[in-house]
Write a protein that holds these residues in place. Structure first.
Motif, mmCIF file in Angstrom:
data_model
loop_
_atom_site.group_PDB
_atom_site.id
_atom_site.type_symbol
_atom_site.label_atom_id
_atom_site.label_comp_id
_atom_site.label_asym_id
_atom_site.label_seq_id
_atom_site.Cartn_x
_atom_site.Cartn_y
_atom_site.Cartn_z
ATOM 1 N N THR B 119 19.828 -93.361 -25.313
ATOM 2 C CA THR B 119 19.749 -91.908 -25.082
ATOM 3 C C THR B 119 19.929 -91.163 -26.399
ATOM 4 O OG1 THR B 119 22.112 -91.453 -24.841
ATOM 5 C CG2 THR B 119 20.964 -92.279 -22.881
ATOM 6 N N PRO B 120 19.511 -89.896 -26.458
ATOM 7 C CA PRO B 120 19.854 -89.114 -27.650
ATOM 8 C C PRO B 120 21.375 -89.025 -27.779
ATOM 9 C CG PRO B 120 18.955 -87.695 -25.912
ATOM 10 C CD PRO B 120 18.742 -89.106 -25.474
ATOM 11 N N PRO B 121 21.872 -88.911 -29.024
ATOM 12 C CA PRO B 121 23.317 -88.729 -29.202
ATOM 13 C C PRO B 121 23.731 -87.325 -28.785
ATOM 14 C CG PRO B 121 22.207 -88.603 -31.322
ATOM 15 C CD PRO B 121 21.150 -88.903 -30.302
ATOM 16 N N PRO B 122 25.029 -87.091 -28.647
ATOM 17 C CA PRO B 122 25.466 -85.723 -28.351
ATOM 18 C C PRO B 122 25.177 -84.813 -29.541
ATOM 19 C CG PRO B 122 27.363 -87.114 -28.858
ATOM 20 C CD PRO B 122 26.161 -88.014 -28.800
ATOM 21 N N VAL B 123 25.199 -83.510 -29.302
ATOM 22 C CA VAL B 123 24.932 -82.521 -30.352
ATOM 23 C C VAL B 123 26.191 -81.689 -30.584
ATOM 24 C CG1 VAL B 123 23.590 -80.452 -30.941
ATOM 25 C CG2 VAL B 123 22.462 -82.383 -29.812
ATOM 26 N N ASP B 124 26.568 -81.546 -31.835
ATOM 27 C CA ASP B 124 27.671 -80.646 -32.189
ATOM 28 C C ASP B 124 27.033 -79.345 -32.671
ATOM 29 O OD1 ASP B 124 29.987 -79.420 -33.113
ATOM 30 O OD2 ASP B 124 29.870 -80.451 -35.051
ATOM 31 N N GLU B 125 27.005 -78.362 -31.776
ATOM 32 C CA GLU B 125 26.270 -77.117 -32.071
ATOM 33 C C GLU B 125 26.829 -76.403 -33.296
ATOM 34 O OE1 GLU B 125 26.233 -75.178 -28.160
ATOM 35 O OE2 GLU B 125 25.806 -77.186 -27.378
ATOM 36 N N GLU B 126 28.141 -76.437 -33.436
ATOM 37 C CA GLU B 126 28.782 -75.821 -34.590
ATOM 38 C C GLU B 126 28.317 -76.520 -35.874
ATOM 39 O OE1 GLU B 126 33.183 -74.991 -34.146
ATOM 40 O OE2 GLU B 126 33.147 -76.101 -36.043
ATOM 41 N N GLY B 127 28.247 -77.847 -35.810
ATOM 42 C CA GLY B 127 27.796 -78.635 -36.964
ATOM 43 C C GLY B 127 26.354 -78.317 -37.331
ATOM 44 N N ARG B 128 25.521 -78.099 -36.332
ATOM 45 C CA ARG B 128 24.111 -77.757 -36.576
ATOM 46 C C ARG B 128 24.013 -76.398 -37.271
ATOM 47 N NH1 ARG B 128 21.224 -81.252 -37.662
ATOM 48 N NH2 ARG B 128 19.275 -80.242 -37.174
ATOM 49 N N MET B 129 24.832 -75.458 -36.833
ATOM 50 C CA MET B 129 24.798 -74.109 -37.414
ATOM 51 C C MET B 129 25.259 -74.149 -38.865
ATOM 52 S SD MET B 129 23.860 -72.014 -34.886
ATOM 53 C CE MET B 129 24.633 -70.393 -34.909
ATOM 54 N N GLU B 130 26.326 -74.912 -39.099
ATOM 55 C CA GLU B 130 26.833 -75.063 -40.474
ATOM 56 C C GLU B 130 25.760 -75.665 -41.366
ATOM 57 O OE1 GLU B 130 30.398 -77.456 -40.534
ATOM 58 O OE2 GLU B 130 31.371 -76.065 -39.141
ATOM 59 N N PHE B 131 25.083 -76.670 -40.824
ATOM 60 C CA PHE B 131 24.034 -77.345 -41.588
ATOM 61 C C PHE B 131 22.907 -76.360 -41.908
ATOM 62 C CE2 PHE B 131 19.921 -79.623 -41.477
ATOM 63 C CZ PHE B 131 20.078 -80.411 -42.611
ATOM 64 N N ALA B 132 22.521 -75.573 -40.909
ATOM 65 C CA ALA B 132 21.437 -74.598 -41.108
ATOM 66 C C ALA B 132 21.820 -73.574 -42.180
ATOM 67 C CB ALA B 132 21.125 -73.893 -39.781
ATOM 68 N N ARG B 133 23.076 -73.130 -42.138
ATOM 69 C CA ARG B 133 23.521 -72.159 -43.146
ATOM 70 C C ARG B 133 23.519 -72.771 -44.545
ATOM 71 N NH1 ARG B 133 26.965 -70.258 -38.936
ATOM 72 N NH2 ARG B 133 28.613 -71.699 -39.517
ATOM 73 N N SER B 134 23.910 -74.068 -44.631
ATOM 74 C CA SER B 134 23.933 -74.725 -45.942
ATOM 75 C C SER B 134 22.510 -74.907 -46.482
ATOM 76 C CB SER B 134 24.634 -76.082 -45.837
ATOM 77 O OG SER B 134 23.784 -77.031 -45.201
ATOM 78 N N GLN B 135 21.529 -75.007 -45.580
ATOM 79 C CA GLN B 135 20.145 -75.219 -45.990
ATOM 80 C C GLN B 135 19.408 -73.901 -46.251
ATOM 81 O OE1 GLN B 135 18.143 -78.454 -45.945
ATOM 82 N NE2 GLN B 135 20.243 -79.001 -46.450
ATOM 83 N N TYR B 136 19.627 -72.923 -45.376
ATOM 84 C CA TYR B 136 18.807 -71.711 -45.408
ATOM 85 C C TYR B 136 19.588 -70.431 -45.705
ATOM 86 C CZ TYR B 136 15.952 -75.135 -42.941
ATOM 87 O OH TYR B 136 15.287 -76.290 -42.591
ATOM 88 N N GLY B 137 20.886 -70.543 -45.879
ATOM 89 C CA GLY B 137 21.693 -69.372 -46.198
ATOM 90 C C GLY B 137 21.598 -68.306 -45.116
ATOM 91 N N GLU B 138 21.393 -67.060 -45.533
ATOM 92 C CA GLU B 138 21.374 -65.953 -44.572
ATOM 93 C C GLU B 138 20.166 -65.975 -43.648
ATOM 94 O OE1 GLU B 138 21.909 -62.177 -46.370
ATOM 95 O OE2 GLU B 138 23.848 -62.671 -47.246
ATOM 96 N N LYS B 139 19.134 -66.692 -44.102
ATOM 97 C CA LYS B 139 17.931 -66.783 -43.261
ATOM 98 C C LYS B 139 18.092 -67.763 -42.092
ATOM 99 C CE LYS B 139 14.650 -65.754 -46.975
ATOM 100 N NZ LYS B 139 13.702 -66.352 -47.912
ATOM 101 N N ALA B 140 19.219 -68.458 -42.070
ATOM 102 C CA ALA B 140 19.432 -69.465 -41.034
ATOM 103 C C ALA B 140 19.423 -68.827 -39.650
ATOM 104 C CB ALA B 140 20.752 -70.189 -41.271
ATOM 105 N N MET B 141 19.070 -69.627 -38.675
ATOM 106 C CA MET B 141 19.085 -69.179 -37.285
ATOM 107 C C MET B 141 20.495 -68.746 -36.902
ATOM 108 S SD MET B 141 19.059 -73.077 -36.028
ATOM 109 C CE MET B 141 20.466 -74.118 -36.490
ATOM 110 N N THR B 142 20.573 -67.873 -35.958
ATOM 111 C CA THR B 142 21.888 -67.450 -35.486
ATOM 112 C C THR B 142 22.232 -68.124 -34.159
ATOM 113 O OG1 THR B 142 20.783 -65.547 -34.508
ATOM 114 C CG2 THR B 142 21.840 -65.214 -36.646
ATOM 115 N N GLN B 143 21.260 -68.823 -33.609
ATOM 116 C CA GLN B 143 21.516 -69.592 -32.381
ATOM 117 C C GLN B 143 21.111 -71.041 -32.624
ATOM 118 O OE1 GLN B 143 19.057 -67.012 -29.769
ATOM 119 N NE2 GLN B 143 20.877 -66.924 -28.470
ATOM 120 N N PRO B 144 21.867 -71.990 -32.087
ATOM 121 C CA PRO B 144 21.536 -73.401 -32.342
ATOM 122 C C PRO B 144 20.159 -73.768 -31.773
ATOM 123 C CG PRO B 144 23.229 -73.227 -30.644
ATOM 124 C CD PRO B 144 23.041 -71.854 -31.205
ATOM 125 N N GLU B 145 19.469 -74.674 -32.467
ATOM 126 C CA GLU B 145 18.134 -75.074 -32.014
ATOM 127 C C GLU B 145 18.195 -76.236 -31.031
ATOM 128 O OE1 GLU B 145 18.264 -78.246 -35.162
ATOM 129 O OE2 GLU B 145 19.519 -76.749 -34.218
#
Lengths: 243, 243
Positions: B119-145
């Motif tokens: 099965t797919p692994p679980p998702v840590d939504e907070e971790g995804r958001m942090e990752f997005a911010r580290s990659q895209y800065g202010e342009k990052a999504m504000t909701q988890p994908e």
């Protein structure tokens, strides 16, 4: 069937898929481009390796021979006579002769095979003694069963043979000793590799492969990168030959 | 030719030969017994994986089919519609249907193949958001994908399908969440695996393989252990069938 890279050797090859191992790193480097197969046999010297040659690299196979093979023996051949591991000892002239037989067999299996000879790594005699004491306590040998000097004698023969036969070689014995503190930095028990030591082997193998014709960066992906797939028509990109 | 184990999946499979990766660990577990081949495709969902099936597992090959295959998709299928990665989204009914097609194809390639759905692994939504911010800065999504809840929906369909088809499955989504702090302990960016997360997958795959008929401990070595070789007559042991 994609190109295959075979890692043929002793324990340093057998253990190369442990965490941080050079074999696993190589599989990662050639991901989606070539398969890396481990044929490592702990404790084996070149004399015993000759018995495996025809099985691992059959001359009459319908399966295409490997694109590349690393041959990484000598650490056991160089075990000293009259010491704990003398059963593994192979005289240096025979070591060179056995390596030559291995290369000739591989070239017979495939004249285009990229053959890379790797010398035995350096030996940290103090590390070997510590390891022996940790394993056998007071019964441990009082003299090292391998010396760095003797490993160097085998390493030079390996490099010389590669030149004579016109195949590539990696002098890991010399390379590792260029770094200060190599004894503990690259060797875990005076002989086997730490993750840092594995990284050196990985880096050198990638370098030699790339300088020959097996550069991962220049090899095509097996299938398109996901960013090339058009969601509305995913089949399209798979019909094209160039991604 | 020794048995082959193919790891078919997305980036979590493609990255499985990095340091501490579950694929490399599996290759180490089956060292001298089976070859582990990685067929991981970062970003791919099951819809796109279908285009690869006939190439990776040809039905008309003269080469024996793999002894076992892990099928590890769903993390991309479960990407949410209307969010950053919606191009990867596959509706859950189609995900299940695609998985069924994959299993049926593998069983057609070899009825005896051990197929393990993961099965797919679980998702840590907070971790995804942090990752997005580290990659895209202010342009990052504000909701988890991706959400953990949605990954769970896909995980349940995967387990259910395995039961329906009578193949093995590993519910890594549930398994990981049994451990407190799974979010950071097992996931590096909210989705991909840390070395500890890789160790969980490795452990579960070895368990399922062993409970079926592919137990490394019970499989014979390809060649004798070096301790069985008699230095005075090394050829002898290689002529025997049992070591």
């Amino acid at each position: 069937m994609r190109p295959r890279i075979v890692l043929f050797g002793d324990s340093i090859t057998e253990q190369s898929f442990r965490s941080g191992g050079w074999g696993a790193s190589l599989a990662d480097t050639y991901s989606r481009k070539a398969d890396v197969l481990v044929r490592g046999y702990g404790g084996y010297n070149t004399r015993w390796a000759l018995f495996l040659l025809h099985h691992i690299f059959p001359l009459d196979s319908s399966i295409k021979a490997p694109a590349a093979t690393t041959v990484f023996f000598g650490a056991n051949d160089a075990a000293l006579q009259g010491r704990n591991n003398e059963r593994q000892h192979v005289p240096v002239e025979e070591y060179k002769d056995n390596l030559q037989k291995i290369v000739q067999h591989l070239k017979k299996a495939s004249p285009t095979m990229l053959v890379v000879l790797i010398t035995p790594p350096p030996v940290d005699e103090e590390g070997r003694m510590e390891f022996a004491r940790s394993q056998y306590g007071e019964k441990a040998m009082t003299q090292p069963e391998r010396t760095n000097e003797m490993a160097g004698v085998y390493a030079r023969q390996c490099v010389e043979l590669a030149k004579e036969l016109g195949v590539c070689s990696i002098d890991i014995w010399s390379k590792m000793q260029e770094t200060e503190g190599w004894q503990k930095k690259f060797l875990s028990d005076g002989l086997h590799l730490t993750p840092e030591g594995n990284a050196v082997v990985h880096q050198e193998v990638v370098k030699v492969f790339s300088e020959a014709w097996l550069s991962a960066a220049e090899m095509p992906y097996d299938f398109p990168h996901h960013s090339k797939i058009v969601p509305q028509d995913p089949g399209k990109v798979f019909q094209q030959k160039c991604w």
